[in-house]
Design an enzyme around this catalytic site. Sequence first.
Site, PDB file in Angstrom:
ATOM      1  N   LYS A 139       0.840  -1.206   0.000  1.00  0.00           N
ATOM      2  CA  LYS A 139       0.000   0.000   0.000  1.00  0.00           C
ATOM      3  C   LYS A 139       0.878   1.261   0.000  1.00  0.00           C
ATOM      4  O   LYS A 139       0.650   2.192  -0.771  1.00  0.00           O
ATOM      5  CB  LYS A 139      -0.897  -0.025   1.244  1.00  0.00           C
ATOM      6  CG  LYS A 139      -1.492   1.306   1.603  1.00  0.00           C
ATOM      7  CD  LYS A 139      -2.300   1.242   2.870  1.00  0.00           C
ATOM      8  CE  LYS A 139      -1.560   1.567   4.133  1.00  0.00           C
ATOM      9  NZ  LYS A 139      -1.213   2.972   4.355  1.00  0.00           N
ATOM     10  N   ASN A 140       1.894   1.280   0.859  1.00  0.00           N
ATOM     11  CA  ASN A 140       2.697   2.487   0.995  1.00  0.00           C
ATOM     12  C   ASN A 140       3.622   2.741  -0.191  1.00  0.00           C
ATOM     13  O   ASN A 140       4.208   3.820  -0.303  1.00  0.00           O
ATOM     14  CB  ASN A 140       3.514   2.456   2.296  1.00  0.00           C
ATOM     15  CG  ASN A 140       2.646   2.747   3.510  1.00  0.00           C
ATOM     16  OD1 ASN A 140       1.453   3.033   3.375  1.00  0.00           O
ATOM     17  ND2 ASN A 140       3.234   2.673   4.694  1.00  0.00           N
ATOM     18  N   CYS A 197      -3.831  12.615  13.637  1.00  0.00           N
ATOM     19  CA  CYS A 197      -4.437  11.299  13.517  1.00  0.00           C
ATOM     20  C   CYS A 197      -4.195  10.544  14.812  1.00  0.00           C
ATOM     21  O   CYS A 197      -3.526  11.052  15.709  1.00  0.00           O
ATOM     22  CB  CYS A 197      -3.884  10.541  12.321  1.00  0.00           C
ATOM     23  SG  CYS A 197      -2.236   9.942  12.582  1.00  0.00           S
ATOM     24  N   ARG A 204       1.672  14.417  13.547  1.00  0.00           N
ATOM     25  CA  ARG A 204       2.075  14.207  12.150  1.00  0.00           C
ATOM     26  C   ARG A 204       2.004  15.474  11.282  1.00  0.00           C
ATOM     27  O   ARG A 204       1.203  15.591  10.363  1.00  0.00           O
ATOM     28  CB  ARG A 204       1.267  13.068  11.540  1.00  0.00           C
ATOM     29  CG  ARG A 204       1.441  11.802  12.324  1.00  0.00           C
ATOM     30  CD  ARG A 204       0.758  10.641  11.719  1.00  0.00           C
ATOM     31  NE  ARG A 204       1.470  10.087  10.582  1.00  0.00           N
ATOM     32  CZ  ARG A 204       1.059   9.009   9.936  1.00  0.00           C
ATOM     33  NH1 ARG A 204      -0.040   8.387  10.314  1.00  0.00           N
ATOM     34  NH2 ARG A 204       1.745   8.532   8.930  1.00  0.00           N
ATOM     35  N   ASP A 236       5.690   0.660  11.905  1.00  0.00           N
ATOM     36  CA  ASP A 236       4.456   0.000  11.466  1.00  0.00           C
ATOM     37  C   ASP A 236       4.385  -1.467  11.900  1.00  0.00           C
ATOM     38  O   ASP A 236       3.375  -2.126  11.667  1.00  0.00           O
ATOM     39  CB  ASP A 236       4.327   0.083   9.928  1.00  0.00           C
ATOM     40  CG  ASP A 236       3.916   1.480   9.471  1.00  0.00           C
ATOM     41  OD1 ASP A 236       3.611   2.317  10.337  1.00  0.00           O
ATOM     42  OD2 ASP A 236       3.911   1.737   8.251  1.00  0.00           O
ATOM     43  N   ARG A 255      -8.233  -0.384   5.649  1.00  0.00           N
ATOM     44  CA  ARG A 255      -7.421   0.636   4.977  1.00  0.00           C
ATOM     45  C   ARG A 255      -6.179   0.024   4.338  1.00  0.00           C
ATOM     46  O   ARG A 255      -5.682   0.527   3.339  1.00  0.00           O
ATOM     47  CB  ARG A 255      -6.942   1.683   5.996  1.00  0.00           C
ATOM     48  CG  ARG A 255      -7.956   2.738   6.341  1.00  0.00           C
ATOM     49  CD  ARG A 255      -7.301   3.782   7.220  1.00  0.00           C
ATOM     50  NE  ARG A 255      -5.968   4.080   6.703  1.00  0.00           N
ATOM     51  CZ  ARG A 255      -4.916   4.391   7.449  1.00  0.00           C
ATOM     52  NH1 ARG A 255      -5.007   4.470   8.745  1.00  0.00           N
ATOM     53  NH2 ARG A 255      -3.740   4.644   6.887  1.00  0.00           N
TER      54      ARG A 255
HETATM   55  C1  UD1 Z   1       4.989   6.990   6.428  1.00  0.00           C
HETATM   56  C2  UD1 Z   1       4.111   5.764   6.260  1.00  0.00           C
HETATM   57  C3  UD1 Z   1       3.652   5.250   7.622  1.00  0.00           C
HETATM   58  C4  UD1 Z   1       4.864   5.010   8.527  1.00  0.00           C
HETATM   59  C5  UD1 Z   1       5.757   6.254   8.573  1.00  0.00           C
HETATM   60  C6  UD1 Z   1       7.065   6.010   9.313  1.00  0.00           C
HETATM   61  C7  UD1 Z   1       3.049   6.089   4.118  1.00  0.00           C
HETATM   62  C8  UD1 Z   1       1.807   6.416   3.368  1.00  0.00           C
HETATM   63  N1  UD1 Z   1       2.965   6.140   5.452  1.00  0.00           N
HETATM   64  O1  UD1 Z   1       4.189   8.002   7.054  1.00  0.00           O
HETATM   65  O2  UD1 Z   1       2.957   4.032   7.416  1.00  0.00           O
HETATM   66  O3  UD1 Z   1       4.413   4.749   9.836  1.00  0.00           O
HETATM   67  O4  UD1 Z   1       6.103   6.660   7.239  1.00  0.00           O
HETATM   68  O5  UD1 Z   1       7.748   4.951   8.758  1.00  0.00           O
HETATM   69  O6  UD1 Z   1       4.073   5.775   3.529  1.00  0.00           O
HETATM   70  N2  UD1 Z   1       7.575  14.720  10.554  1.00  0.00           N
HETATM   71  C9  UD1 Z   1       7.659  16.050  10.860  1.00  0.00           C
HETATM   72  N3  UD1 Z   1       7.384  16.959   9.868  1.00  0.00           N
HETATM   73  C10 UD1 Z   1       7.029  16.583   8.611  1.00  0.00           C
HETATM   74  C11 UD1 Z   1       6.947  15.216   8.312  1.00  0.00           C
HETATM   75  C12 UD1 Z   1       7.231  14.292   9.301  1.00  0.00           C
HETATM   76  O7  UD1 Z   1       7.980  16.432  11.982  1.00  0.00           O
HETATM   77  O8  UD1 Z   1       6.800  17.460   7.765  1.00  0.00           O
HETATM   78  C13 UD1 Z   1       7.876  13.707  11.602  1.00  0.00           C
HETATM   79  C14 UD1 Z   1       6.647  12.852  11.982  1.00  0.00           C
HETATM   80  O9  UD1 Z   1       5.833  13.501  12.934  1.00  0.00           O
HETATM   81  C15 UD1 Z   1       7.301  11.608  12.507  1.00  0.00           C
HETATM   82  C16 UD1 Z   1       8.550  11.466  11.611  1.00  0.00           C
HETATM   83  O10 UD1 Z   1       8.789  12.763  11.073  1.00  0.00           O
HETATM   84  O11 UD1 Z   1       7.718  11.775  13.837  1.00  0.00           O
HETATM   85  C17 UD1 Z   1       8.432  10.468  10.490  1.00  0.00           C
HETATM   86  O12 UD1 Z   1       7.201  10.676   9.799  1.00  0.00           O
HETATM   87  P1  UD1 Z   1       7.058  10.395   8.248  1.00  0.00           P
HETATM   88  O13 UD1 Z   1       8.169   9.531   7.773  1.00  0.00           O
HETATM   89  O14 UD1 Z   1       6.824  11.674   7.542  1.00  0.00           O
HETATM   90  O15 UD1 Z   1       5.700   9.542   8.216  1.00  0.00           O
HETATM   91  P2  UD1 Z   1       4.681   9.527   7.023  1.00  0.00           P
HETATM   92  O16 UD1 Z   1       5.406   9.778   5.755  1.00  0.00           O
HETATM   93  O17 UD1 Z   1       3.487  10.358   7.357  1.00  0.00           O
END
Ligand code: UD1
Length: 420
Positions: free
Chosen positions: A22-23, A116, A121, A307, A399
């Site tokens: 999915k990701n 969420c 996030r 995850d 999902r």
């Molecule tokens: C993706 C995955 C999710 C997985 C996560 C971490 C998808 C669709 N989702 O989520 O399943 O749990 O990676 O492996 O691929 N952060 C910030 N600012 C930002 C972006 C992120 O502070 O602009 C922080 C987040 O709060 C978190 C960390 O960075 O603590 C990692 O998050 P991120 O890798 O961005 O997660 P997602 O991409 O949302």
Amino acid sequence: MDYLQINGGKKLSGSVKISGAKNAALPLLASTVLSSKPIVIKNVPNVRDINTLLKLLSNLGSKFTFEKNRVKIDSSCISSTMANYDIVKTMRASILTLGPLLATFGHCEVSLPGGCAIGQRPIDLHLKALEQMGADIEIKQGYVIAKAPKGLKGATIVFDKITVTGSENIIMAAALAKGKTRIVNVAKEPEVIQLCEVLSDAGVNIEGIGSDEIIISGTDREKLPMKNFSVIPDRIEAGTYMCAGAITNSKITLEEIIPDHLEAIMTKLEEMGFSFETNKNCTTLLPAKKIKPSEIITTEYPGFPTDMQAQFMALMTQAEGVSIVEERLFENRFMHVSELQRMGASIMLRGNSATIQGKIKLYGADVMATDLRASSALVLAGLVAEGTTKVHRIYHLDRGYEKLEEKFKGLGADIVRLKE
Ligand code: UD1
């Protein structure tokens, strides 16, 4: 609303075919916005998040068919650049349309996803990077209004934190930017690598794929002649079934996986006493003589994935001794703890760390799914619990897990989907 009813205590056996990731499929579908022609994507999991993104793309003007895990999509006819709240609020990953829409059209309006169940996030890193590429960004009435009328420009982006969807957004934006974009501290998840490879097959020059730093030479808004491809297997779904085999201490085989993507997960399971027989894209999990306790710290790939944290916590309730889980990525990702406790688990939470006392006999109970992976941990606990477990609110599971109860039934579990 549906719920799952599981009668626990049965050993599992046989094999399960793992679906596409999915990701990986989410950013890949978003990347079709950059394509100059229709393409076919195979091995796309038929799960709710994928259908949500397809709906969003179709609202923008894409045309698609989705049959038998095969998506035929033409995003070259997109006419709208507005990703509205109604869809984005149901799936955070909708933010993946931001980079490609802005790069292609020079403007877009994408609703902010909001928080969420697993934490705040934010998307500040996505926005800061796009600003560095010349975008003008405003937040108005819950929307990110992004403009770059003359197109995005290559830049050096140094991510303060490693972000998966942030990296993917910037990679897609950079593909159509003018000049070179250097991304330092880029995510190295297999899903990010596949995105780079697909763009690279479409003619985008990307140096350093799979390393901490990549350099992308953009096409200056020339759309990409994308080619057909197949989505990589879902390493988190595979890890979840491995944990199902482990928690019931059974022998099961996983088909159509990439074992290299599962290294952190398999290494932990080996530490806990399980072993594997691997043959190309098939792996058999063999039972443990004794399930040993362990310690996990979630981190970015190739480290242990957040995850898989909830599923391992369920498994740790069956280990002989004290296990520790430290969650480093998401501050609130322990929603499954109170539900596991309702089944009899002994788990102590302190800050971002959980101490799990095993081995504890679990008893079936009514439990509530709270997020995608937490829900699968409750199913795993139900497989080993004495009596009947009812997992409510399984729309979370839908999902991201394709044919979940069908696959578990195939492995011999006593599981049914029922209506509330
Ligand atoms: C993706 C995955 C999710 C997985 C996560 C971490 C998808 C669709 N989702 O989520 O399943 O749990 O990676 O492996 O691929 N952060 C910030 N600012 C930002 C972006 C992120 O502070 O602009 C922080 C987040 O709060 C978190 C960390 O960075 O603590 C990692 O998050 P991120 O890798 O961005 O997660 P997602 O991409 O949302």
